[in-house]
Design a protein around this motif. Structure first.
Motif, PDB file in Angstrom:
ATOM      1  N   TYR A 108       2.420  12.582  -0.777  1.00 14.60           N
ATOM      2  CA  TYR A 108       1.907  13.532   0.207  1.00 14.60           C
ATOM      3  C   TYR A 108       0.649  14.228  -0.312  1.00 14.60           C
ATOM      4  CZ  TYR A 108       6.668  13.243   2.107  1.00 14.60           C
ATOM      5  OH  TYR A 108       7.858  12.801   2.630  1.00 14.60           O
ATOM      6  N   VAL A 109      -0.140  14.741   0.624  1.00 16.43           N
ATOM      7  CA  VAL A 109      -1.223  15.659   0.304  1.00 16.43           C
ATOM      8  C   VAL A 109      -0.999  16.954   1.086  1.00 16.43           C
ATOM      9  CG1 VAL A 109      -2.918  13.909  -0.328  1.00 16.43           C
ATOM     10  CG2 VAL A 109      -2.702  14.619   2.071  1.00 16.43           C
ATOM     11  N   TYR A 160       1.434  14.577  -4.169  1.00 16.51           N
ATOM     12  CA  TYR A 160       2.755  15.121  -4.504  1.00 16.51           C
ATOM     13  C   TYR A 160       3.871  14.205  -3.995  1.00 16.51           C
ATOM     14  CZ  TYR A 160      -0.018  19.463  -4.781  1.00 16.51           C
ATOM     15  OH  TYR A 160      -0.963  20.411  -5.078  1.00 16.51           O
ATOM     16  N   HIS A 161       5.075  14.421  -4.546  1.00 16.98           N
ATOM     17  CA  HIS A 161       6.312  13.915  -3.969  1.00 16.98           C
ATOM     18  C   HIS A 161       6.979  15.055  -3.199  1.00 16.98           C
ATOM     19  CE1 HIS A 161       6.424  10.022  -5.936  1.00 16.98           C
ATOM     20  NE2 HIS A 161       6.231  10.573  -7.111  1.00 16.98           N
ATOM     21  N   LEU A 219       1.246  10.032   2.984  1.00 17.37           N
ATOM     22  CA  LEU A 219       0.246   8.983   2.853  1.00 17.37           C
ATOM     23  C   LEU A 219       0.816   7.703   3.452  1.00 17.37           C
ATOM     24  CD1 LEU A 219      -1.206   9.504  -0.753  1.00 17.37           C
ATOM     25  CD2 LEU A 219      -1.960  10.487   1.416  1.00 17.37           C
ATOM     26  N   VAL A 220       0.149   7.195   4.460  1.00 15.24           N
ATOM     27  CA  VAL A 220       0.589   5.994   5.159  1.00 15.24           C
ATOM     28  C   VAL A 220      -0.429   4.881   4.923  1.00 15.24           C
ATOM     29  CG1 VAL A 220       0.923   4.972   7.445  1.00 15.24           C
ATOM     30  CG2 VAL A 220       1.958   7.170   6.909  1.00 15.24           C
ATOM     31  N   TYR A 221       0.077   3.718   4.575  1.00 15.08           N
ATOM     32  CA  TYR A 221      -0.803   2.568   4.358  1.00 15.08           C
ATOM     33  C   TYR A 221      -1.431   2.148   5.678  1.00 15.08           C
ATOM     34  CZ  TYR A 221      -2.235  -2.217   3.287  1.00 15.08           C
ATOM     35  OH  TYR A 221      -2.950  -3.379   3.149  1.00 15.08           O
ATOM     36  N   GLU A 222      -2.747   2.109   5.687  1.00 16.10           N
ATOM     37  CA  GLU A 222      -3.470   1.784   6.916  1.00 16.10           C
ATOM     38  C   GLU A 222      -3.186   0.367   7.388  1.00 16.10           C
ATOM     39  OE1 GLU A 222      -7.913   2.631   8.528  1.00 16.10           O
ATOM     40  OE2 GLU A 222      -7.774   1.651   6.588  1.00 16.10           O
ATOM     41  N   GLY A 223      -2.954  -0.521   6.439  1.00 15.49           N
ATOM     42  CA  GLY A 223      -2.718  -1.911   6.788  1.00 15.49           C
ATOM     43  C   GLY A 223      -4.003  -2.707   6.832  1.00 15.49           C
ATOM     44  N   ILE A 224      -3.854  -4.011   6.930  1.00 10.12           N
ATOM     45  CA  ILE A 224      -4.991  -4.917   6.993  1.00 10.12           C
ATOM     46  C   ILE A 224      -5.076  -5.477   8.398  1.00 10.12           C
ATOM     47  CG2 ILE A 224      -6.004  -7.020   6.042  1.00 10.12           C
ATOM     48  CD1 ILE A 224      -4.265  -6.440   3.511  1.00 10.12           C
ATOM     49  N   ALA A 225      -6.162  -5.192   9.065  1.00 12.18           N
ATOM     50  CA  ALA A 225      -6.298  -5.606  10.464  1.00 12.18           C
ATOM     51  C   ALA A 225      -6.155  -7.120  10.592  1.00 12.18           C
ATOM     52  CB  ALA A 225      -7.648  -5.168  11.015  1.00 12.18           C
TER      53      ALA A 225
END
Length: 260
Positions: free
Chosen positions: A42-43, A99-100, A122-128
Protein backbone atom coordinates in the motif's frame (compact mmCIF):
# COMPACT_ATOMS: atom_id res chain seq x y z
CA UNK A 1 -18.91 -8.08 -11.98
CA UNK A 2 -18.54 -5.82 -8.93
CA UNK A 3 -15.26 -4.04 -8.33
CA UNK A 4 -13.94 -3.82 -4.78
CA UNK A 5 -13.17 -0.51 -3.09
CA UNK A 6 -9.53 -1.64 -2.97
CA UNK A 7 -9.34 -1.80 -6.76
CA UNK A 8 -11.47 1.30 -7.38
CA UNK A 9 -9.11 3.37 -5.20
CA UNK A 10 -5.89 1.60 -6.18
CA UNK A 11 -2.58 2.93 -7.44
CA UNK A 12 -1.60 1.08 -10.61
CA UNK A 13 1.88 -0.42 -10.90
CA UNK A 14 3.15 -0.77 -14.44
CA UNK A 15 5.29 -3.49 -15.95
CA UNK A 16 9.03 -2.91 -16.05
CA UNK A 17 12.01 -3.51 -13.79
CA UNK A 18 11.01 -4.73 -10.31
CA UNK A 19 12.94 -5.97 -7.28
CA UNK A 20 13.13 -9.76 -7.33
CA UNK A 21 11.05 -10.18 -4.16
CA UNK A 22 8.04 -8.21 -5.49
CA UNK A 23 5.25 -10.52 -6.66
CA UNK A 24 1.76 -10.37 -8.16
CA UNK A 25 -1.08 -12.10 -6.31
CA UNK A 26 -4.68 -12.75 -7.37
CA UNK A 27 -6.53 -12.61 -10.68
CA UNK A 28 -7.31 -9.69 -12.98
CA UNK A 29 -8.59 -7.14 -12.35
CA UNK A 30 -7.74 -7.75 -8.68
CA UNK A 31 -4.06 -8.56 -9.11
CA UNK A 32 -2.32 -7.02 -6.13
CA UNK A 33 1.37 -6.19 -5.95
CA UNK A 34 2.91 -7.89 -2.91
CA UNK A 35 6.15 -8.42 -1.04
CA UNK A 36 7.87 -11.75 -0.53
CA UNK A 37 5.28 -12.72 2.10
CA UNK A 38 2.59 -12.48 -0.57
CA UNK A 39 0.76 -9.75 1.35
CA UNK A 40 -0.53 -6.73 -0.55
CA UNK A 41 1.45 -3.48 -0.58
CA UNK A 42 0.00 0.00 0.00
CA UNK A 43 0.85 3.68 -0.27
CA UNK A 44 -0.42 6.46 1.99
CA UNK A 45 -1.63 9.90 0.91
CA UNK A 46 -0.11 11.40 4.05
CA UNK A 47 3.32 10.67 2.61
CA UNK A 48 2.77 12.64 -0.60
CA UNK A 49 5.65 15.06 -0.97
CA UNK A 50 7.26 13.71 2.19
CA UNK A 51 9.95 11.14 1.48
CA UNK A 52 10.54 10.69 5.19
CA UNK A 53 7.19 8.99 5.56
CA UNK A 54 6.72 10.83 8.85
CA UNK A 55 2.96 10.97 8.65
CA UNK A 56 2.69 7.27 9.58
CA UNK A 57 4.49 6.92 12.90
CA UNK A 58 4.07 5.24 16.29
CA UNK A 59 0.77 3.32 16.46
CA UNK A 60 0.18 3.87 12.73
CA UNK A 61 3.22 1.70 12.05
CA UNK A 62 1.75 -1.05 14.25
CA UNK A 63 -1.13 -1.29 11.75
CA UNK A 64 0.79 -0.35 8.60
CA UNK A 65 4.31 -1.83 8.83
CA UNK A 66 6.78 -0.40 6.30
CA UNK A 67 8.12 -2.61 3.53
CA UNK A 68 11.61 -2.84 5.02
CA UNK A 69 14.70 -2.19 2.93
CA UNK A 70 18.36 -2.66 3.82
CA UNK A 71 20.89 0.16 3.99
CA UNK A 72 22.83 -1.34 1.08
CA UNK A 73 19.79 -1.94 -1.18
CA UNK A 74 19.84 0.00 -4.44
CA UNK A 75 17.13 1.40 -6.67
CA UNK A 76 15.44 -0.98 -9.12
CA UNK A 77 13.40 0.82 -11.76
CA UNK A 78 10.68 2.84 -10.02
CA UNK A 79 11.41 1.04 -6.73
CA UNK A 80 13.86 2.84 -4.44
CA UNK A 81 14.94 2.47 -0.80
CA UNK A 82 14.38 5.63 1.27
CA UNK A 83 15.61 6.54 4.76
CA UNK A 84 12.80 7.43 7.14
CA UNK A 85 13.33 10.06 9.78
CA UNK A 86 13.26 7.31 12.38
CA UNK A 87 16.41 6.07 10.57
CA UNK A 88 14.79 2.92 9.22
CA UNK A 89 15.08 2.05 5.52
CA UNK A 90 11.88 1.51 3.58
CA UNK A 91 11.08 0.67 -0.04
CA UNK A 92 9.19 3.27 -2.08
CA UNK A 93 7.40 3.11 -5.42
CA UNK A 94 7.60 6.23 -7.61
CA UNK A 95 8.64 8.23 -4.58
CA UNK A 96 5.88 6.96 -2.28
CA UNK A 97 6.86 4.84 0.76
CA UNK A 98 5.29 1.38 0.66
CA UNK A 99 3.58 -0.49 3.52
CA UNK A 100 1.83 -3.73 4.44
CA UNK A 101 -1.49 -3.89 6.34
CA UNK A 102 -1.84 -6.11 9.39
CA UNK A 103 -5.48 -6.70 8.51
CA UNK A 104 -4.46 -8.78 5.48
CA UNK A 105 -4.20 -12.36 6.69
CA UNK A 106 -3.51 -14.01 3.34
CA UNK A 107 -2.13 -13.24 -0.14
CA UNK A 108 -4.40 -11.82 -2.81
CA UNK A 109 -6.55 -9.69 -0.50
CA UNK A 110 -6.43 -5.94 0.12
CA UNK A 111 -8.59 -5.25 3.16
CA UNK A 112 -6.81 -1.94 3.70
CA UNK A 113 -7.54 -0.56 0.25
CA UNK A 114 -9.47 2.70 0.50
CA UNK A 115 -9.09 2.85 4.29
CA UNK A 116 -9.88 6.36 5.49
CA UNK A 117 -9.84 7.45 1.87
CA UNK A 118 -6.05 7.78 2.16
CA UNK A 119 -4.63 4.25 1.88
CA UNK A 120 -4.32 2.72 -1.58
CA UNK A 121 -3.48 -0.83 -2.57
CA UNK A 122 -0.89 -1.33 -5.28
CA UNK A 123 -2.57 -3.12 -8.17
CA UNK A 124 -0.69 -4.58 -11.10
CA UNK A 125 -1.72 -2.69 -14.20
CA UNK A 126 -1.29 -5.73 -16.39
CA UNK A 127 0.00 -6.09 -19.92
CA UNK A 128 -2.44 -4.91 -22.55
CA UNK A 129 -3.43 -7.75 -24.88
CA UNK A 130 -2.45 -7.38 -28.50
CA UNK A 131 -5.65 -7.47 -30.55
CA UNK A 132 -6.39 -7.18 -34.23
CA UNK A 133 -8.98 -4.41 -34.36
CA UNK A 134 -10.27 -1.57 -36.54
CA UNK A 135 -8.12 1.60 -36.38
CA UNK A 136 -10.80 3.44 -34.41
CA UNK A 137 -10.75 0.86 -31.57
CA UNK A 138 -8.27 0.81 -28.69
CA UNK A 139 -7.54 -1.16 -25.52
CA UNK A 140 -7.52 0.90 -22.30
CA UNK A 141 -6.96 0.05 -18.64
CA UNK A 142 -9.88 0.78 -16.32
CA UNK A 143 -10.67 -0.26 -12.74
CA UNK A 144 -12.43 -3.36 -14.11
CA UNK A 145 -9.34 -4.39 -16.11
CA UNK A 146 -8.66 -3.88 -19.81
CA UNK A 147 -11.63 -2.71 -21.87
CA UNK A 148 -12.27 -1.77 -25.49
CA UNK A 149 -12.86 1.88 -26.36
CA UNK A 150 -13.43 3.95 -29.47
CA UNK A 151 -10.91 6.46 -30.84
CA UNK A 152 -12.06 9.05 -28.25
CA UNK A 153 -11.45 6.68 -25.37
CA UNK A 154 -15.21 6.11 -24.88
CA UNK A 155 -15.99 2.72 -23.36
CA UNK A 156 -17.63 0.13 -25.63
CA UNK A 157 -20.68 -1.93 -24.63
CA UNK A 158 -22.76 -4.84 -25.86
CA UNK A 159 -26.53 -5.27 -25.51
CA UNK A 160 -27.78 -8.61 -24.19
CA UNK A 161 -31.06 -8.34 -26.11
CA UNK A 162 -29.38 -8.15 -29.52
CA UNK A 163 -29.84 -11.36 -31.48
CA UNK A 164 -29.91 -12.12 -35.17
CA UNK A 165 -31.60 -8.74 -35.52
CA UNK A 166 -30.52 -5.62 -33.56
CA UNK A 167 -32.76 -4.91 -30.58
CA UNK A 168 -31.46 -1.38 -30.05
CA UNK A 169 -33.16 0.85 -32.62
CA UNK A 170 -34.50 4.38 -33.12
CA UNK A 171 -34.52 6.23 -29.75
CA UNK A 172 -32.33 3.55 -28.21
CA UNK A 173 -29.55 4.50 -30.63
CA UNK A 174 -29.67 8.09 -29.41
CA UNK A 175 -28.69 6.85 -25.96
CA UNK A 176 -26.46 4.03 -27.16
CA UNK A 177 -24.77 5.18 -30.40
CA UNK A 178 -23.52 2.29 -32.57
CA UNK A 179 -19.82 1.99 -33.34
CA UNK A 180 -20.01 2.58 -37.07
CA UNK A 181 -18.01 0.68 -39.67
CA UNK A 182 -16.89 2.27 -42.92
CA UNK A 183 -18.67 1.32 -46.12
CA UNK A 184 -15.64 -0.62 -47.40
CA UNK A 185 -14.73 -2.20 -44.06
CA UNK A 186 -14.22 -5.96 -44.06
CA UNK A 187 -13.82 -8.62 -41.37
CA UNK A 188 -10.75 -8.02 -39.23
CA UNK A 189 -9.86 -10.65 -36.65
CA UNK A 190 -12.82 -10.94 -34.27
CA UNK A 191 -14.39 -7.79 -35.75
CA UNK A 192 -17.12 -8.02 -38.38
CA UNK A 193 -19.04 -5.15 -40.05
CA UNK A 194 -22.80 -5.75 -39.85
CA UNK A 195 -25.33 -4.11 -42.18
CA UNK A 196 -28.35 -3.30 -40.01
CA UNK A 197 -31.91 -3.10 -41.39
CA UNK A 198 -31.92 0.65 -40.69
CA UNK A 199 -29.01 1.15 -43.10
CA UNK A 200 -26.34 1.68 -40.43
CA UNK A 201 -23.13 -0.31 -40.81
CA UNK A 202 -22.00 -1.29 -37.33
CA UNK A 203 -19.02 -3.17 -35.93
CA UNK A 204 -19.58 -6.42 -34.06
CA UNK A 205 -16.92 -7.92 -31.78
CA UNK A 206 -16.97 -11.70 -31.33
CA UNK A 207 -20.46 -11.71 -32.86
CA UNK A 208 -21.87 -8.96 -30.59
CA UNK A 209 -22.76 -5.49 -31.88
CA UNK A 210 -20.87 -2.78 -30.01
CA UNK A 211 -22.06 0.63 -28.84
CA UNK A 212 -20.93 3.64 -26.83
CA UNK A 213 -23.07 5.32 -24.16
CA UNK A 214 -24.19 8.94 -24.36
CA UNK A 215 -24.02 9.20 -20.57
CA UNK A 216 -20.26 8.70 -20.64
CA UNK A 217 -19.03 12.28 -20.80
CA UNK A 218 -15.39 11.58 -19.98
CA UNK A 219 -12.84 9.20 -21.49
CA UNK A 220 -12.64 7.21 -18.21
CA UNK A 221 -16.41 6.88 -17.71
CA UNK A 222 -18.17 3.52 -17.54
CA UNK A 223 -21.61 4.75 -16.46
CA UNK A 224 -23.39 2.37 -18.81
CA UNK A 225 -21.99 -0.72 -17.08
CA UNK A 226 -24.80 -3.19 -16.33
CA UNK A 227 -27.46 -0.60 -17.19
CA UNK A 228 -30.83 -2.30 -16.89
CA UNK A 229 -28.94 -5.53 -16.34
CA UNK A 230 -28.49 -5.85 -20.12
CA UNK A 231 -25.62 -3.54 -21.10
CA UNK A 232 -22.11 -4.86 -20.52
CA UNK A 233 -18.65 -3.37 -20.90
CA UNK A 234 -16.52 -5.10 -23.53
CA UNK A 235 -13.61 -6.45 -21.49
CA UNK A 236 -10.50 -8.22 -22.75
CA UNK A 237 -8.11 -10.31 -20.71
CA UNK A 238 -4.66 -9.04 -19.79
CA UNK A 239 -1.58 -11.01 -20.68
CA UNK A 240 -0.16 -12.75 -17.58
CA UNK A 241 2.66 -11.18 -15.60
CA UNK A 242 5.88 -12.96 -16.42
CA UNK A 243 9.49 -12.42 -15.45
CA UNK A 244 11.48 -12.61 -18.69
CA UNK A 245 14.95 -12.17 -17.34
CA UNK A 246 17.01 -11.41 -14.27
CA UNK A 247 20.20 -9.58 -13.53
CA UNK A 248 22.31 -8.88 -10.49
CA UNK A 249 21.61 -5.53 -8.87
CA UNK A 250 24.20 -4.70 -6.23
CA UNK A 251 23.59 -6.22 -2.84
CA UNK A 252 19.86 -6.50 -3.48
CA UNK A 253 20.43 -9.85 -5.14
CA UNK A 254 18.44 -9.70 -8.36
CA UNK A 255 15.79 -7.75 -10.15
CA UNK A 256 13.32 -9.04 -12.68
CA UNK A 257 11.80 -7.60 -15.81
CA UNK A 258 8.02 -7.81 -16.07
CA UNK A 259 7.27 -8.03 -19.80
CA UNK A 260 5.66 -5.00 -21.37
Amino acid sequence: MGISIAVATAVLVSAGLWPQFITVQGEQPEQFVAGDSGRTLYVYDGDLGNMGGDDCVDTCLDVWPPLAAAADDVAVGDWKPVLRRDLRWQWSYKGRPVYHFTGDSSPGVANGGGSGGVWHALVYEGIAPKLTAPPAVAVKRRSVGFVLTDYRGQTLYTFAEDGEMPACNAECLEVWPPVRAAALATKLGDWTPVDRPDGIRQWAYSGRLVYTYSGDTGAQDMRGANAGGVWQIVRVESSPAAAIGSLTVGNSGASKVIEQ
